[in-house]
Design a protein around this motif. Structure first.
Motif, mmCIF file in Angstrom:
data_model
loop_
_atom_site.group_PDB
_atom_site.id
_atom_site.type_symbol
_atom_site.label_atom_id
_atom_site.label_comp_id
_atom_site.label_asym_id
_atom_site.label_seq_id
_atom_site.Cartn_x
_atom_site.Cartn_y
_atom_site.Cartn_z
ATOM 1 N N SER A 33 -86.187 17.463 42.052
ATOM 2 C CA SER A 33 -85.220 17.551 40.684
ATOM 3 C C SER A 33 -85.929 17.153 39.570
ATOM 4 N N THR A 34 -86.949 16.137 39.495
ATOM 5 C CA THR A 34 -87.781 15.926 38.295
ATOM 6 C C THR A 34 -88.735 17.331 38.067
ATOM 7 N N LEU A 35 -89.300 17.803 39.003
ATOM 8 C CA LEU A 35 -89.886 19.109 38.605
ATOM 9 C C LEU A 35 -89.199 20.209 38.418
ATOM 10 N N ALA A 36 -87.989 20.028 38.845
ATOM 11 C CA ALA A 36 -86.852 21.345 38.432
ATOM 12 C C ALA A 36 -86.629 21.210 36.981
ATOM 13 N N ALA A 37 -86.574 19.944 36.268
ATOM 14 C CA ALA A 37 -86.071 19.718 35.273
ATOM 15 C C ALA A 37 -87.310 19.969 34.266
ATOM 16 N N LEU A 38 -88.545 19.870 34.471
ATOM 17 C CA LEU A 38 -89.653 20.196 34.057
ATOM 18 C C LEU A 38 -90.187 21.732 33.833
#
Length: 451
Positions: A353-358
């Motif tokens: 989810s963190t990579l998706a936000a970035l």
């Protein structure tokens, strides 16, 4: 006859010892810390206001603002935070009346660890690394006799070692998902843990519009005066100019207060607004000019920190959860060139989810291994990105360390490009340490690796 164990002779030896003493890296609970603190008389007799800061994101920035504004007024401010980026000493600081922010010395920390170690042996308990750190900070603060103490929670709040001390003002900056293995899988569970720092009848400052029901319930049960971002205080949206802003809030008597002609801070507005509201509730006088000076001076390494290396722009940010990553992306200004991301993360984070936000801001990914406990490999991060974006994932390469990935990024960058170093304190600290040491990046062509 068994000879007593010799005490460590240096800070690095002490840190190695306390890291190895306890069987678990993280073990939440207050009983061990309370017993040692009571042996040393650290939980009572504080003659200055204590502000405890919890929150998924933003507590470090809020603490930095508070320290800068209070010291600009001439107060001596003791601050405890974690983790550190380059040196352990960064965790324990004293800002004096001359506005000098000084870390505890090696000798001061060694003396504190020796006192904690003796007390823990007397009561017969072992302590985690963080519990040692927290108790040592409190021991030093008692020695220093500051005008204000700022305590940043390490994990959660309710069972964090910082919570052995009763706060005069509790601050919760944000509530979002992080450390799910310890704090729960939804905002209500996380909010309950963070609301554990509240004390009966004492003010609580909440630093975002969306107040979880679990926090509201604790506020009501403990009859805490609540100061809620967006309702009781906030930055004023109608800016007088691109270089100024205004703030509105309430004072200890509940009367409205407004500050105008404030300089634009380098750290987030939300946290600046939260910090000013805390100032208005403290039994201390802080003039408007001191607030303005503090807003300018407040800085925090690794939080949207912009530096140049080899004439190339780098943005260093420790964002390691979806909430922080989304906030980071919103702060990025449009550029003509590309954004290359050097990313290293820990396994217990929500990497996917963190990579998706970035992802909306990234043109090329350079994943790196983190050779630390709980560290992800670059290949694992690549898999997390692929799971979210499938075959449409943008250009991805993998490297053995943050420094190697950053060297490749520097080689690949055009003048109009930028490099984002993100995902963990360990990722940012590796690059900062190389820069501080004067390290000269090698040619990318000599170092290239592949997933």
């Amino acid at each position: 006859m068994t000879m007593p164990e010799a005490q460590p002779a240096s800070l690095s030896q002490w840190l190695s010892r306390i890291e190895a003493l306890h069987p678990a890296e993280i073990e939440l609970g207050l009983e061990r810390s309370c017993r040692v603190a009571d042996q040393l008389g650290l939980r009572q007799g504080w003659h200055c206001p204590i502000v405890t800061l919890a929150g998924t994101n933003g507590k470090g920035s809020t603490q930095s603002y508070l320290g800068a504004m209070l010291s600009a007024q001439g107060y001596r401010v003791a601050s405890y935070s974690s983790p550190h980026l380059l040196r352990y000493n960064e965790r324990v600081r004293l800002s004096d009346a001359q506005e000098v922010d000084q870390c505890a010395s090696d000798q001061q920390l060694c003396d504190a660890f020796a006192a904690i170690d003796q007390a823990r042996l007397q009561v017969g308990v072992s302590l985690t690394y963080f519990e040692y750190a927290t108790l040592a900070a409190l021991w030093l603060f008692r020695e220093w006799q500051p005008d204000v103490v700022l305590l940043e929670v390490g994990l959660g709040g309710r069972l964090d070692a910082v919570n052995i001390i009763d706060a005069d003002i509790a601050v919760i900056t944000t509530v979002a998902l992080d450390h799910q293995d310890w704090l729960g899988n939804d905002r209500e569970a996380v909010g309950f843990e963070k609301a554990g720092i509240l004390r009966s009848g004492k003010p609580v400052v909440y630093g975002e519009p969306d107040l979880p029901a679990s926090v509201a319930a604790q506020v009501e049960q403990l009859a805490c005066p609540l100061y809620h971002w967006g309702a009781d205080f906030s930055p004023v949206t109608e800016l007088a100019s691109p270089t100024q802003w205004s703030w509105r809030g309430v004072d200890r008597a509940g009367q409205p207060v407004e500050l105008t002609q404030l300089p634009i801070p380098s750290l987030p507005f939300e946290n600046a607004s939260t910090a000013i509201q805390v100032l208005e509730l403290l039994p201390l006088t802080v003039a408007g000019d001191s607030i303005r000076k503090g807003l300018i001076r407040a800085q925090l390494a690794g939080r949207f920190q912009q530096v140049r290396w080899q004439q190339q722009l780098l943005i260093l940010d420790v964002a390691h959860n979806p909430h922080a990553a989304a906030h980071l992306v919103n702060r990025l200004e449009p550029i003509a060139g590309k954004t290359l991301a050097v990313v290293g993360m820990l396994q217990d984070k929500d990497c996917r989810s963190t990579l998706a936000a970035l992802a909306p801001a990234i043109d090329q990914w350079l994943f790196c291994d983190l050779d630390v406990p709980r560290g992800c490999t670059a290949v694992q991060l690549k898999a997390s990105l692929s799971a979210e974006h499938g075959t449409d994932a943008k250009s991805v390469e993998c490297y053995g360390s943050p420094l190697k990935a950053c060297q490749i990024a520097l080689e690949l960058c055009q003048q109009s490009d930028r490099i984002l170093v993100v995902g963990s304190f360990f990722t940012v600290s590796a690059v900062l340490a190389a820069m501080e040491s004067g390290f000269k990046p090698a040619l990318a062509s000599e170092m290239k690796e592949s997933c």
